[in-house]
Design an enzyme around this catalytic site. Structure first.
Site, PDB file in Angstrom:
ATOM      1  N   HIS A 142      16.082  -7.706 -63.138  1.00 45.87           N
ATOM      2  CA  HIS A 142      15.103  -6.852 -63.830  1.00 45.87           C
ATOM      3  C   HIS A 142      13.977  -7.731 -64.369  1.00 45.87           C
ATOM      4  O   HIS A 142      14.219  -8.858 -64.802  1.00 45.87           O
ATOM      5  CB  HIS A 142      15.777  -6.102 -64.996  1.00 45.87           C
ATOM      6  CG  HIS A 142      15.020  -4.901 -65.430  1.00 45.87           C
ATOM      7  ND1 HIS A 142      13.942  -4.975 -66.278  1.00 45.87           N
ATOM      8  CD2 HIS A 142      15.154  -3.599 -65.108  1.00 45.87           C
ATOM      9  CE1 HIS A 142      13.457  -3.757 -66.474  1.00 45.87           C
ATOM     10  NE2 HIS A 142      14.176  -2.905 -65.768  1.00 45.87           N
ATOM     11  N   HIS A 175      11.961  -0.561 -56.939  1.00 40.47           N
ATOM     12  CA  HIS A 175      11.855   0.231 -58.181  1.00 40.47           C
ATOM     13  C   HIS A 175      12.862   1.369 -58.096  1.00 40.47           C
ATOM     14  O   HIS A 175      14.046   1.121 -57.965  1.00 40.47           O
ATOM     15  CB  HIS A 175      10.399   0.696 -58.321  1.00 40.47           C
ATOM     16  CG  HIS A 175      10.032   1.312 -59.640  1.00 40.47           C
ATOM     17  ND1 HIS A 175      10.796   1.281 -60.755  1.00 40.47           N
ATOM     18  CD2 HIS A 175       8.901   1.987 -60.010  1.00 40.47           C
ATOM     19  CE1 HIS A 175      10.186   1.907 -61.750  1.00 40.47           C
ATOM     20  NE2 HIS A 175       9.031   2.354 -61.330  1.00 40.47           N
ATOM     21  N   ASP A 177      20.124   0.959 -61.700  1.00 37.58           N
ATOM     22  CA  ASP A 177      20.358   1.533 -60.364  1.00 37.58           C
ATOM     23  C   ASP A 177      21.692   1.140 -59.761  1.00 37.58           C
ATOM     24  O   ASP A 177      22.098   1.703 -58.743  1.00 37.58           O
ATOM     25  CB  ASP A 177      19.228   1.084 -59.423  1.00 37.58           C
ATOM     26  CG  ASP A 177      17.922   1.756 -59.804  1.00 37.58           C
ATOM     27  OD1 ASP A 177      16.959   1.038 -60.105  1.00 37.58           O
ATOM     28  OD2 ASP A 177      17.906   2.996 -59.862  1.00 37.58           O
TER      29      ASP A 177
HETATM   30  C1  SDX Z   1      14.054  -0.303 -61.810  1.00 35.24           C
HETATM   31  O1  SDX Z   1      10.449  -2.131 -64.674  1.00 35.24           O
HETATM   32  C2  SDX Z   1      11.374  -1.311 -64.961  1.00 35.24           C
HETATM   33  O2  SDX Z   1      11.627  -1.022 -66.128  1.00 35.24           O
HETATM   34  C3  SDX Z   1      12.084  -0.677 -63.778  1.00 35.24           C
HETATM   35  C4  SDX Z   1      13.232   0.241 -64.121  1.00 35.24           C
HETATM   36  C5  SDX Z   1      12.766   1.472 -64.850  1.00 35.24           C
HETATM   37  O3  SDX Z   1      13.586   2.086 -65.553  1.00 35.24           O
HETATM   38  O4  SDX Z   1      11.619   1.884 -64.621  1.00 35.24           O
HETATM   39  O5  SDX Z   1      14.193  -0.432 -64.942  1.00 35.24           O
HETATM   40  C6  SDX Z   1      13.946   0.740 -62.854  1.00 35.24           C
HETATM   41  O6  SDX Z   1      13.184  -0.409 -60.995  1.00 35.24           O
HETATM   42  C7  SDX Z   1      15.227  -1.247 -61.860  1.00 35.24           C
HETATM   43  C8  SDX Z   1      15.118  -2.368 -60.781  1.00 35.24           C
HETATM   44  C9  SDX Z   1      15.638  -1.805 -59.466  1.00 35.24           C
HETATM   45  N1  SDX Z   1      15.394  -2.758 -58.357  1.00 35.24           N
HETATM   46  C10 SDX Z   1      16.393  -3.431 -57.805  1.00 35.24           C
HETATM   47  O7  SDX Z   1      17.569  -3.379 -58.176  1.00 35.24           O
HETATM   48  C11 SDX Z   1      15.966  -4.261 -56.591  1.00 35.24           C
HETATM   49  C12 SDX Z   1      16.610  -5.641 -56.676  1.00 35.24           C
HETATM   50  N2  SDX Z   1      16.019  -6.370 -57.778  1.00 35.24           N
HETATM   51  C13 SDX Z   1      14.886  -7.190 -57.534  1.00 35.24           C
HETATM   52  O8  SDX Z   1      14.092  -6.938 -56.457  1.00 35.24           O
HETATM   53  C14 SDX Z   1      14.227  -7.778 -58.766  1.00 35.24           C
HETATM   54  O9  SDX Z   1      15.222  -8.201 -59.602  1.00 35.24           O
HETATM   55  C15 SDX Z   1      13.253  -6.910 -59.528  1.00 35.24           C
HETATM   56  C16 SDX Z   1      12.208  -6.344 -58.635  1.00 35.24           C
HETATM   57  C17 SDX Z   1      13.974  -5.817 -60.214  1.00 35.24           C
HETATM   58  C18 SDX Z   1      12.595  -7.810 -60.578  1.00 35.24           C
HETATM   59  O10 SDX Z   1      11.883  -8.766 -59.867  1.00 35.24           O
HETATM   60  P1  SDX Z   1      11.012  -9.883 -60.622  1.00 35.24           P
HETATM   61  O11 SDX Z   1      11.030  -9.696 -62.091  1.00 35.24           O
HETATM   62  O12 SDX Z   1       9.676  -9.928 -59.954  1.00 35.24           O
HETATM   63  O13 SDX Z   1      11.847 -11.171 -60.343  1.00 35.24           O
HETATM   64  P2  SDX Z   1      11.647 -12.081 -59.073  1.00 35.24           P
HETATM   65  O14 SDX Z   1      11.617 -11.227 -57.834  1.00 35.24           O
HETATM   66  O15 SDX Z   1      10.516 -12.987 -59.341  1.00 35.24           O
HETATM   67  O16 SDX Z   1      13.030 -12.873 -59.060  1.00 35.24           O
HETATM   68  C19 SDX Z   1      13.196 -14.079 -59.778  1.00 35.24           C
HETATM   69  C20 SDX Z   1      14.223 -14.856 -58.941  1.00 35.24           C
HETATM   70  C21 SDX Z   1      13.814 -15.041 -57.494  1.00 35.24           C
HETATM   71  O17 SDX Z   1      14.512 -16.182 -57.003  1.00 35.24           O
HETATM   72  P3  SDX Z   1      13.722 -17.619 -56.935  1.00 35.24           P
HETATM   73  O18 SDX Z   1      12.373 -17.340 -56.275  1.00 35.24           O
HETATM   74  O19 SDX Z   1      13.604 -18.051 -58.367  1.00 35.24           O
HETATM   75  O20 SDX Z   1      14.622 -18.508 -56.095  1.00 35.24           O
HETATM   76  O21 SDX Z   1      15.456 -14.081 -58.886  1.00 35.24           O
HETATM   77  C22 SDX Z   1      15.708 -13.724 -57.521  1.00 35.24           C
HETATM   78  C23 SDX Z   1      14.391 -13.840 -56.790  1.00 35.24           C
HETATM   79  O22 SDX Z   1      14.637 -14.090 -55.403  1.00 35.24           O
HETATM   80  N3  SDX Z   1      16.160 -12.333 -57.558  1.00 35.24           N
HETATM   81  C24 SDX Z   1      17.190 -11.873 -56.864  1.00 35.24           C
HETATM   82  C25 SDX Z   1      17.312 -10.523 -57.226  1.00 35.24           C
HETATM   83  N4  SDX Z   1      16.353 -10.206 -58.104  1.00 35.24           N
HETATM   84  C26 SDX Z   1      15.640 -11.334 -58.300  1.00 35.24           C
HETATM   85  N5  SDX Z   1      18.025 -12.481 -55.978  1.00 35.24           N
HETATM   86  C27 SDX Z   1      18.986 -11.693 -55.449  1.00 35.24           C
HETATM   87  N6  SDX Z   1      19.158 -10.388 -55.764  1.00 35.24           N
HETATM   88  C28 SDX Z   1      18.350  -9.775 -56.632  1.00 35.24           C
HETATM   89  N7  SDX Z   1      18.523  -8.494 -56.931  1.00 35.24           N
END
Ligand code: SDX
Length: 436
Positions: free
Chosen positions: A307, A268, A363
Site C-alpha cells: 500500500h 487499485h 483487497d
Molecule cells: C487499493 O491508495 C489507496 O488508499 C488505495 C486503496 C483505497 O482504499 O482506495 O487502499 C485501495 O488500491 C489497495 C491496493 C490494491 N492493489 C494491490 O493490491 C496491487 C498490488 N500492490 C501493489 O501494486 C502496490 O503495493 C501498490 C500499488 C498498492 C502501492 O504501490 P507503491 O506505493 O507505488 O509502491 P511501489 O510499487 O513503489 O513498491 C515499492 C516496492 C517495489 O519494489 P522495489 O522496486 O523496491 O524492489 O515494493 C514492491 C515494488 O516492486 N512491491 C511489491 C508489491 N507492492 C509493492 N512486490 C510484490 N508484491 C506487491 N504487492
C-alpha cells in the site's frame, strides 16, 4: 522553539530564502521565487505519482500508515464497522456528524426512494454485449446519468448537489445489479423499498421467481460492513481523479464515472479480482512457496499486498478477516482461504516483503468473501465502487466548498525537442515511433 520556516540557499546564486512551513508542508508556489534571473520561471516541485505531495486540505478521512490507523470524520473504522450501518456512515462522511434517529430515518427514506433508474437508462444498458465487463457497464451508465439529469451541472447549488448525491448513492447498487443480471441473461429485478440498502442490492442481484426476496441477514450485514470499510480512503487514485475532474466543474455523474474508471485499474480497486486470479493460479497451499519465489524474482506482484500509505497492516484487512469467519459459517469455507492464509503467513516472515513493508491490504481477503457469498470475480470491483461513491461525493463536495481550490492543472518538465525545421512530405523518412 525555532520558527516554522525553511531556509534555502540556492548555490547557483548564493541567495538565501526563508519559506514558511505550514501543517508539515511547504507551499510549492513559494519555490517559484527561487530564480537564477528575472527571465527564470522559478523552481517547481517534481513529484511523479504524487509520492510526497498534499493536493488539498480535508477533514473527511484520517490515515496513519505507520500505525495502521483509519478514521472517518475522527471515528475509528473499527467502531463504525461494529456499530453502524453503511448508510449511517455515508451520512457521517458527507455531513461530518453521525445522524440522530430522525435524521437517519429520513436519510434512509431518501436514498431508498432514489434507487430506480429511468427506463431509457435500462435500455441503454441493454445495448451492451452479454459478456461486457460489469465495471465497463457501471462506468458508462454512471456517465449516461449526466444526460438524464442535466440540472446536475449546477454544481455550486447545494440543493442540486445534494439531490444528485442521493440519486447516485441510491442508483449505484441498481446499476451494479443490472450489469450482473445482464451478464447472466436474467431479467432485471426492480428495487424493493421494504429492504435495507444491502438487502435490496441482494434482491436486485439474486431474486428469481419467488414473490419476495429474503436476504440472509448474516450476509446482508457482512456486505454492509464491507461497504463501510470501502467507503473512503482520503486521496487515493480514484478520489484524486474525482477531485481533478470535479475541479473543472464537470457534473457529479461524469466525475463519478471518471473516478470509477480509475478504480478499475488492477493496482487499485481491480486488485480484489486479481487476488482471486492469483489464488486460482497458485491452486494449492503447497504451491505457495514457489509462487512467492516467482514474485521475489520480479515476476509479477503479490496482489492484495502492499500500500502507498499503510506500512503496517491495513486496518480494514483485519476487520475483513473477522467478517470472513461470520460469512463462512453461513456459506461454508472458501477453499481459497487456506491458500491466502498460507500466502500471508509466509510473506509476513519473508525479508523481501518485510523490508518493503508489504502487508495484506483491503483487497486481499475481500474477494474471498465476495466469492463465498456468490459474487463472480468480475463483479468485485463493482462492489468496491458502490460504497466508494460515497467517499468520492464527500471529497467532491469538500473540493467545491474549498476556497483554496481551483481547476487542477499540473506543470511538467519538458524533455522533447524545440524549434524543429519543418519537413515537407517528399523529404520524410520512415519514422521509428517513440513507444511503438
Ligand atoms: C487499493 O491508495 C489507496 O488508499 C488505495 C486503496 C483505497 O482504499 O482506495 O487502499 C485501495 O488500491 C489497495 C491496493 C490494491 N492493489 C494491490 O493490491 C496491487 C498490488 N500492490 C501493489 O501494486 C502496490 O503495493 C501498490 C500499488 C498498492 C502501492 O504501490 P507503491 O506505493 O507505488 O509502491 P511501489 O510499487 O513503489 O513498491 C515499492 C516496492 C517495489 O519494489 P522495489 O522496486 O523496491 O524492489 O515494493 C514492491 C515494488 O516492486 N512491491 C511489491 C508489491 N507492492 C509493492 N512486490 C510484490 N508484491 C506487491 N504487492
Amino acid at each position: 522553539m525555532a520558527s516554522d520556516t525553511l531556509t534555502i540557499t540556492d548555490n547557483r546564486t548564493n541567495l538565501t530564502y526563508t519559506i514558511p512551513i505550514e501543517d508539515g508542508t511547504v507551499r510549492s508556489m513559494d519555490l517559484r521565487k527561487i530564480r537564477t534571473s528575472d527571465e527564470d520561471f522559478g523552481l517547481m516541485m517534481y513529484d511523479p505519482a504524487f509520492m510526497n505531495t498534499a493536493s488539498c486540505r480535508s477533514s473527511i478521512t484520517y490515515i496513519d500508515g505507520d500505525r495502521g490507523i483509519l478514521e472517518y470524520r475522527g471515528y475509528p473504522i473499527e467502531e463504525l464497522a461494529e456499530r453502524c450501518t453503511f448508510l449511517e456512515v455515508a451520512y457521517l462522511l458527507l455531513f461530518g456528524e453521525l445522524p440522530n434517529e430522525a435524521e437517519l430515518k429520513n436519510w434512509v427514506h431518501e436514498i431508498t426512494h432514489h434507487t430506480m433508474l429511468h427506463e431509457t437508462t435500462k435500455q441503454f444498458m441493454e445495448g451492451f454485449r452479454h459478456d461486457a465487463h460489469p465495471m465497463a457497464m457501471l462506468v458508462s451508465t454512471a456517465a449516461a446519468l449526466s444526460a438524464v439529469y442535466p440540472e446536475a451541472k449546477d454544481v455550486h447549488n447545494p440543493a442540486t448537489r445534494l439531490h444528485q448525491i442521493k440519486r447516485l448513492i441510491g442508483k449505484m447498487p441498481t446499476i451494479a445489479a443490472m450489469s450482473y443480471r445482464h451478464s447472466v441473461g436474467f431479467p432485471y429485478v426492480y428495487p424493493d423499498n421494504d429492504l435495507s440498502y444491502t438487502g435490496n442490492f441482494m434482491n436486485m442481484l439474486w431474486k428469481m421467481v419467488e414473490p419476495k426476496y429474503a436476504a440472509n441477514p448474516v450476509l446482508a450485514r457482512a456486505l454492509d460492513v464491507l461497504f463501510i470499510l470501502h467507503a473512503d480512503h482520503e486521496q487515493n487514485c480514484s478520489t484524486n481523479t474525482m477531485r481533478s475532474v470535479g475541479s473543472s466543474l464537470a457534473d457529479p455523474y461524469l466525475s463519478v464515472a471518471a473516478a470509477a474508471a480509475a478504480l478499475s485499474g488492477s493496482l487499485h480497486g481491480g486488485a480484489n479480482e486479481e487476488v482471486l486470479k492469483m489464488l486460482d493460479e497458485i491452486g494449492t497451499k503447497d504451491n505457495v512457496p514457489a509462487y512467492i519465489r516467482k514474485v521475489k524474482e520480479g515476476h509479477g506482484k503479490l496482489m492484495g499486498f502492499g500500500h502507498r500509505v499503510y506500512k503496517n497492516f491495513d486496518p480494514r484487512a483485519k476487520i475483513i478477516k473477522k467478517v470472513a469467519d461470520e460469512v463462512f459459517q453461513v456459506t461454508g469455507n472458501n477453499p481459497k482461504l487456506e491458500i491466502a492464509l498460507e500466502l500471508e503467513k509466509i510473506a509476513l516472515q519473508d525479508e523481501y516483503f518485510v523490508k518493503r513493508k508489504l502487508y495484506p491490504n483491503v483487497d486481499f481477503y475481500s474477494g474471498i468473501i465476495y466469492q463465498a457469498v456468490g459474487f463472480r470475480p468480475e463483479l468485485f470491483t463493482v462492489l468496491f465502487a458502490i460504497p466508494r461513491t460515497v467517499g468520492w461525493l464527500a471529497q467532491w463536495q469538500e473540493l467545491l466548498m474549498d476556497s483554496e481550490q481551483k481547476i487542477a492543472r499540473p506543470r511538467q518538465i519538458y524533455t522533447g525537442q524545440r524549434r524543429r525545421q519543418f519537413v515537407p512530405m517528399e523529404e520524410r523518412e520512415p519514422a521509428v515511433l517513440a513507444g511503438a
